[in-house]
Design a protein around this motif. Structure first.
Motif, PDB file in Angstrom:
ATOM      1  N   ASN A  97      32.504  96.045 -38.816  1.00 16.87           N
ATOM      2  CA  ASN A  97      32.340  94.973 -39.783  1.00 16.87           C
ATOM      3  C   ASN A  97      31.025  94.226 -39.529  1.00 16.87           C
ATOM      4  OD1 ASN A  97      32.888  93.209 -41.860  1.00 16.87           O
ATOM      5  ND2 ASN A  97      34.008  91.779 -40.540  1.00 16.87           N
ATOM      6  N   MET A 179      41.901  99.543 -45.078  1.00 18.69           N
ATOM      7  CA  MET A 179      42.557  98.368 -45.646  1.00 18.69           C
ATOM      8  C   MET A 179      42.130  97.100 -44.905  1.00 18.69           C
ATOM      9  SD  MET A 179      44.367  99.749 -47.973  1.00 18.69           S
ATOM     10  CE  MET A 179      45.462  98.461 -48.478  1.00 18.69           C
ATOM     11  N   ILE A 180      42.046  97.196 -43.570  1.00 20.02           N
ATOM     12  CA  ILE A 180      41.681  96.011 -42.790  1.00 20.02           C
ATOM     13  C   ILE A 180      40.223  95.635 -43.033  1.00 20.02           C
ATOM     14  CG2 ILE A 180      41.426  95.096 -40.447  1.00 20.02           C
ATOM     15  CD1 ILE A 180      43.830  96.897 -39.672  1.00 20.02           C
ATOM     16  N   GLU A 183      39.755  93.713 -46.133  1.00 19.67           N
ATOM     17  CA  GLU A 183      40.228  92.340 -45.980  1.00 19.67           C
ATOM     18  C   GLU A 183      39.234  91.501 -45.157  1.00 19.67           C
ATOM     19  OE1 GLU A 183      42.975  91.882 -47.659  1.00 19.67           O
ATOM     20  OE2 GLU A 183      43.087  89.723 -47.237  1.00 19.67           O
ATOM     21  N   SER A 186      36.416  90.102 -46.999  1.00 24.11           N
ATOM     22  CA  SER A 186      36.680  89.032 -47.957  1.00 24.11           C
ATOM     23  C   SER A 186      36.867  87.678 -47.263  1.00 24.11           C
ATOM     24  CB  SER A 186      37.924  89.380 -48.786  1.00 24.11           C
ATOM     25  OG  SER A 186      39.063  89.262 -47.979  1.00 24.11           O
ATOM     26  N   ILE A 187      36.853  87.672 -45.902  1.00 27.13           N
ATOM     27  CA  ILE A 187      36.964  86.378 -45.202  1.00 27.13           C
ATOM     28  C   ILE A 187      35.637  85.635 -45.336  1.00 27.13           C
ATOM     29  CG2 ILE A 187      37.411  85.204 -43.011  1.00 27.13           C
ATOM     30  CD1 ILE A 187      39.009  87.602 -42.124  1.00 27.13           C
ATOM     31  N   THR A 210      40.463  85.158 -37.811  1.00 31.21           N
ATOM     32  CA  THR A 210      40.608  86.541 -38.269  1.00 31.21           C
ATOM     33  C   THR A 210      42.079  86.951 -38.395  1.00 31.21           C
ATOM     34  OG1 THR A 210      38.615  86.932 -36.989  1.00 31.21           O
ATOM     35  CG2 THR A 210      39.704  88.852 -37.917  1.00 31.21           C
ATOM     36  N   GLU A 213      44.060  85.447 -41.270  1.00 31.60           N
ATOM     37  CA  GLU A 213      43.599  85.975 -42.559  1.00 31.60           C
ATOM     38  C   GLU A 213      44.101  87.408 -42.775  1.00 31.60           C
ATOM     39  OE1 GLU A 213      41.478  84.683 -45.039  1.00 31.60           O
ATOM     40  OE2 GLU A 213      41.635  82.694 -44.138  1.00 31.60           O
ATOM     41  N   LEU A 214      44.307  88.129 -41.652  1.00 29.81           N
ATOM     42  CA  LEU A 214      44.726  89.518 -41.769  1.00 29.81           C
ATOM     43  C   LEU A 214      46.244  89.664 -41.807  1.00 29.81           C
ATOM     44  CD1 LEU A 214      42.337  91.380 -39.287  1.00 29.81           C
ATOM     45  CD2 LEU A 214      42.160  91.245 -41.761  1.00 29.81           C
ATOM     46  N   VAL A 217      47.767  91.815 -44.702  1.00 32.24           N
ATOM     47  CA  VAL A 217      47.438  93.251 -44.728  1.00 32.24           C
ATOM     48  C   VAL A 217      48.066  93.955 -43.523  1.00 32.24           C
ATOM     49  CG1 VAL A 217      45.179  93.118 -43.584  1.00 32.24           C
ATOM     50  CG2 VAL A 217      45.624  94.949 -45.181  1.00 32.24           C
TER      51      VAL A 217
ATOM     52  N   GLY B 272      39.287  99.455 -52.245  1.00 27.17           N
ATOM     53  CA  GLY B 272      40.427  98.739 -51.705  1.00 27.17           C
ATOM     54  C   GLY B 272      41.517  98.580 -52.740  1.00 27.17           C
ATOM     55  N   GLY B 276      45.187 100.642 -52.181  1.00 24.35           N
ATOM     56  CA  GLY B 276      46.380  99.862 -51.920  1.00 24.35           C
ATOM     57  C   GLY B 276      47.648 100.497 -52.464  1.00 24.35           C
TER      58      GLY B 276
END
Lengths: 288, 280
Positions: A97, A179-180, A183, A186-187, A210, A213-214, A217, B272, B276
């Protein structure tokens, strides 16, 4: 809605009809049919009639040690792989990331295990785990000396479970990763900036920004992976038929011993267990 | 501020990246290297990555129908995957438009019913479906696989397409209706062209699922002429065709079409939103 009319409603029914017919006949009907089969002594020839035996299969199964051993194997397999895929997916997502050259290429490469056909990936791993000349033994036994002698990773029931777990984590962590990562991106960066002003350490930022926020998901990944891996057949069976998780046990009962009634009963038990897990998880862990 | 700390961090990052890529790629590298190794190099120990005398004989063997039925399996997989994805996409275009844009009583209940399918794995369905398929006289036919795969992929296709259809501006559709288009014309002339990338992606998703499927194929198919790739290759593994190099070449050739298809839609899928909805 300006255009809501009877004609639209009628068209709506017509357009969804094929879906409803297909799913009812090939998913919902079989599920109930399976319950009915689980109470029958099923004739090997599907054209011949069956005999009703009530709950006899369920009593036989629940008093059969083989079932409980298989159940335990399933539990070990599912718990380790759910933890493994989620933790590795999280770690890799955190690692990647950031901006660095070749990032999108590497992201694509990481998805390869997940999109490669199981049968191809399995042959690659069978070669790696080969007892005579595979890299796994070379690395673990000849270089690291972790074991006194070469291990038959594929055929020995005691060790094959490790091979199957490693293979499953390798194959499925990219899904968690993706998926993570989505996410993470988007933080909002301002959350971290504010924390830095307050002098937060990297660990504090992870724990207080973190992870919360996760939460959603991660919760979704754990439940999906648990359901999928409880039902996982091909990824286990094709790598090693000696790892007797419940789906493999059901498959062999049905299509090697032709005991369809018992096999149907075991799958009913498996389904009830998964259903119970989903309800418990959604209520207690996700608190929906 | 480029201090010692940053350099150290970068070194750690690169080391972790190399470990990660080794773990991810090792099976692929092994497959590739073994597929080019002559038979006498397959069992060398310690294992060598680079073949000493690279050879194409395994690929030639795999593609030669006289010694290896790879092309028959490939054709079967192609046929089954293409038809099931094609039929599935038609059903799910209609279904997801119905979910996304049309209002009727029971819509929410049907949507929830479709979602329920996520709770049933293939292993719960294989016994009753086997009985059903046999009673319908579909045992040992490609049709049995096609109908099964269509249904298995429907929930995800409906979810992905429905999400995409909702992003098509409703005002365009309304304008077309005012201009005298029927709903079906709206779907055909506006929604489908505007959703082309989503439709292609969903098609490829369904294609990949069918290409990959082993459980149902192993139960519904008996004759060797009808075997799909996963089934055929797994059975060859236990016969005299068991030659490592050849199996590896066959694995590579099985994986390549799927990897190319995936790379072509990667950008869309990794958004994403669509991933999903994946179901295994």
């Amino acid at each position: 809605m300006k255009f809501k009319t009877d004609r639209d409603a009628k068209l709506g029914y017509w357009l969804i009809l094929p879906t409803v017919v297909a799913i009812s006949t090939l998913i919902f009907y079989p599920v109930f049919y399976n319950l009915w089969l689980s109470m029958q002594e099923v004739n090997m020839n599907p054209i011949q009639p069956n005999t009703f035996v009530g709950l006899a299969h369920f009593i036989d199964i629940l008093t059969d040690l083989d079932f409980w051993i298989s159940f335990r194997t399933s539990l070990i397999f599912t718990i380790t792989t759910v933890i493994g895929t989620t933790v590795l997916g999280l770690a890799v997502a955190l690692l990647l990331n950031r901006d660095f050259p070749g990032r999108s290429v590497i992201r694509g490469v990481i998805l390869l295990p997940y999109v490669t056909p199981v049968i191809s990936a399995v042959f690659g791993w069978k070669y790696l785990f080969n007892p005579v000349f595979g890299q796994a033994n070379y690395f673990l036994v000849d270089i690291l000396h972790l074991f006194p002698q070469h291990i038959n990773w594929i055929e020995s029931p005691a060790f094959a479970i490790y091979a199957v777990i490693i293979f499953n984590i390798w194959r499925n962590f990219p899904f968690a990763f993706l998926m993570i990562l989505a996410e993470l991106q988007s933080i909002s960066a301002s959350l971290y900036e504010a924390a830095e002003v307050d002098g937060a350490s990297a660990w504090q930022k992870f724990k207080h920004i973190t992870l919360p926020e996760l939460k959603f998901v991660l919760g979704a990944l754990v439940i999906l992976r648990t359901i999928w891996n409880f039902y996982k057949f091909s990824e286990v069976y094709l790598l090693s038929a000696s790892v007797n998780v419940l789906p493999v046990y059901i498959y062999e009962k049905a299509f090697a011993s032709y005991d369809f009634g018992q096999a149907a009963a075991i799958s009913a038990i498996l389904f009830i267990f998964v259903l119970g897990f989903i309800m418990f998880y959604v209520k207690k862990v996700l608190e929906w | 501020m480029v201090g010692k700390n940053t350099i150290l961090k970068n070194i750690i990052f690169v080391v972790l990246l190399i470990i990660l890529l080794t773990f991810v790629l090792l099976p692929f590298v092994t497959m590739l290297s073994s597929s080019f190794k002559p038979d006498n190099e397959q069992n060398t120990f310690p294992p060598q990555i680079m073949p000493e005398n690279p050879t194409m004989e395994h690929y030639k063997g795999v593609l030669n129908p006289d010694i290896f039925p790879f092309l028959i399996y490939f054709k079967n997989s192609l046929l089954v995957a293409f038809l099931s994805a094609g039929i599935g996409i038609v059903i799910s275009i209609f279904g997801s438009y119905s979910f996304a844009r049309l209002e009727y009583t029971g819509r929410a209940a049907i949507q929830r019913g479709v979602l329920l399918v996520y709770m049933f794995g293939g292993v719960l369905l294989v016994i009753p479906l086997f009985q059903l398929i046999t009673k319908l006289g579909l045992f040992d036919t490609r049709t049995s696989l096609i109908v099964t795969y269509v249904v298995q992929t429907l929930p995800v296709s409906l979810y992905m397409l429905g999400n995409y259809f909702r992003t098509v501006p409703e005002s365009i559709e309304e304008a077309a209706i005012i201009d005298g288009c029927s709903r079906l014309e709206v779907i055909y002339r506006i929604v489908i062209p505007l959703s082309a990338p989503a439709i292609v992606s969903v098609f490829i998703y369904a294609f990949m699922i069918a290409w990959n499927e082993y459980l149902f194929a192993s139960v519904f198919i008996n004759s060797s002429q009808l075997r799909t790739l996963p089934l055929g290759l797994n059975q060859l593994f236990y016969t005299q065709h068991y030659v490592w190099g050849r199996m590896m070449a066959a694995s590579i050739l099985t994986a390549i079409p799927v990897i190319i298809l995936f790379l072509s839609i990667e950008r869309f899928i990794t958004g994403g939103l669509t991933f999903g909805g994946v179901k295994e």
